[in-house]
Design an enzyme around this catalytic site. Structure first.
Site, PDB file in Angstrom:
ATOM      1  N   CYS A  55       0.836  -1.203   0.000  1.00  0.00           N
ATOM      2  CA  CYS A  55       0.000   0.000   0.000  1.00  0.00           C
ATOM      3  C   CYS A  55       0.869   1.251   0.000  1.00  0.00           C
ATOM      4  CB  CYS A  55      -0.916  -0.009   1.226  1.00  0.00           C
ATOM      5  SG  CYS A  55      -1.915   1.480   1.396  1.00  0.00           S
ATOM      6  N   TYR A  86      -7.658   4.501  -9.182  1.00  0.00           N
ATOM      7  CA  TYR A  86      -7.421   3.611  -8.043  1.00  0.00           C
ATOM      8  C   TYR A  86      -8.319   2.384  -8.122  1.00  0.00           C
ATOM      9  CZ  TYR A  86      -7.044   2.063  -3.177  1.00  0.00           C
ATOM     10  OH  TYR A  86      -6.844   1.321  -2.037  1.00  0.00           O
ATOM     11  N   GLU A  98       1.187  -0.325  -6.765  1.00  0.00           N
ATOM     12  CA  GLU A  98       1.111   0.950  -6.058  1.00  0.00           C
ATOM     13  C   GLU A  98       2.540   1.388  -5.731  1.00  0.00           C
ATOM     14  OE1 GLU A  98      -1.526   1.206  -2.770  1.00  0.00           O
ATOM     15  OE2 GLU A  98      -3.212   0.308  -3.834  1.00  0.00           O
ATOM     16  N   ASP A 133      -2.874  -7.445   2.225  1.00  0.00           N
ATOM     17  CA  ASP A 133      -3.038  -6.815   0.914  1.00  0.00           C
ATOM     18  C   ASP A 133      -2.474  -7.757  -0.136  1.00  0.00           C
ATOM     19  OD1 ASP A 133      -4.111  -4.542   2.103  1.00  0.00           O
ATOM     20  OD2 ASP A 133      -2.164  -3.561   2.274  1.00  0.00           O
ATOM     21  N   CYS A 204      -2.120   1.656   7.899  1.00  0.00           N
ATOM     22  CA  CYS A 204      -0.705   1.596   7.534  1.00  0.00           C
ATOM     23  C   CYS A 204      -0.211   0.179   7.761  1.00  0.00           C
ATOM     24  CB  CYS A 204       0.123   2.575   8.360  1.00  0.00           C
ATOM     25  SG  CYS A 204       1.894   2.508   7.963  1.00  0.00           S
ATOM     26  N   CYS A 213      19.581  -3.662   6.625  1.00  0.00           N
ATOM     27  CA  CYS A 213      20.199  -3.724   5.302  1.00  0.00           C
ATOM     28  C   CYS A 213      21.549  -3.030   5.348  1.00  0.00           C
ATOM     29  CB  CYS A 213      19.315  -3.059   4.254  1.00  0.00           C
ATOM     30  SG  CYS A 213      20.016  -3.130   2.590  1.00  0.00           S
TER      31      CYS A 213
END
Length: 233
Positions: A55, A86, A98, A133, A204, A213
């Site tokens: 998202c 959308y 997205e 999602d 969120c 990383c």
């Protein structure tokens, strides 16, 4: 955060939604948080990289908070349908993911810092999925616009895969490609831009995944060690 393996079919150019030849909604002129132009022009020397990590609401907030970022924007990238909406993208039939446009000042920051935030704040091992999602529109992706960004993308992908391996997690499924291969970046609707600034309690799906990383010349793989990474739809 790691472990799902759900996948969804990617449409082809032939069966993707047809789209249209013009944008059918408004895009704000300026960034709600940074106050900078959303569609440019930006200061001379500004560079752009595109990232997709599920998202775009949470992904954009992560990026606009980074030092040296000039502007960010939510949009659709990597698909076939021109000027998508959308609602169309959510069907998975446009081929887009997205994505977030990240424009930054290379005198202040570099692609490594942006990519570090990318790798550390979502699950790049889940093909076409971030949490609940699901679909190709939520696939993880990086689209570079400069040779330096490409090198940093490939190097950080190898470095992060080593971290995943060290902790017993899966294989990166992030799509890695040049922006010219991904096609145009289509800006998303007004209400998506800086959504979590306008709606602080909004949905969120992003946050630290618990891994680090490596960045910096001393920590990243040598060029000879960088193999073409796996890409996935």
């Amino acid at each position: 955060m790691f472990g799902f393996r759900a996948a969804a079919p990617m449409p082809t150019a032939e069966n993707a939604l047809p789209g249209r030849d013009h944008r059918v909604f408004a895009v704000p002129a300026r960034h709600e948080v940074l106050g900078t132009p959303l569609e440019g022009p930006w200061p001379d020397g500004t560079e752009v990289i595109y990232v997709a990590m599920g998202c775009f609401w949470g992904a954009e907030r992560i990026m606009w908070r980074l030092p040296g970022v000039v502007t960010t924007a939510a949009g659709y990238l990597g698909g076939f349908t021109p000027n998508p909406t959308y609602e169309e993208t959510c069907t998975g039939r446009t081929g887009h993911t997205e994505a977030v446009l990240v424009a930054y000042d290379p005198a202040v920051t570099g692609p490594e810092a942006i990519l570090k935030a990318f790798w550390e704040n979502h699950d790049p091992t889940t093909a076409n999925r971030q949490g609940n999602d699901v679909g190709t529109q939520y696939r993880s992706a990086i689209y570079w616009t400069t040779p330096e960004q490409e090198q940093a993308t490939r190097a950080t992908a190898v470095a992060f895969q080593r971290e995943l391996d060290r902790h017993g997690y899966g294989t990166i499924s992030t799509e890695l490609a040049g922006a010219e291969q991904a096609g145009p970046f289509w800006y998303a609707e007004d209400y998506h831009q800086q959504y979590l600034h306008k709606n602080p309690g909004g949905y969120c799906n992003h946050g630290p995944n618990g891994l680090t990383c490596p960045t910096g010349v001393a920590q990243l793989p040598a060029q000879a060690d960088i193999e073409p990474p796996r890409t996935s739809y």
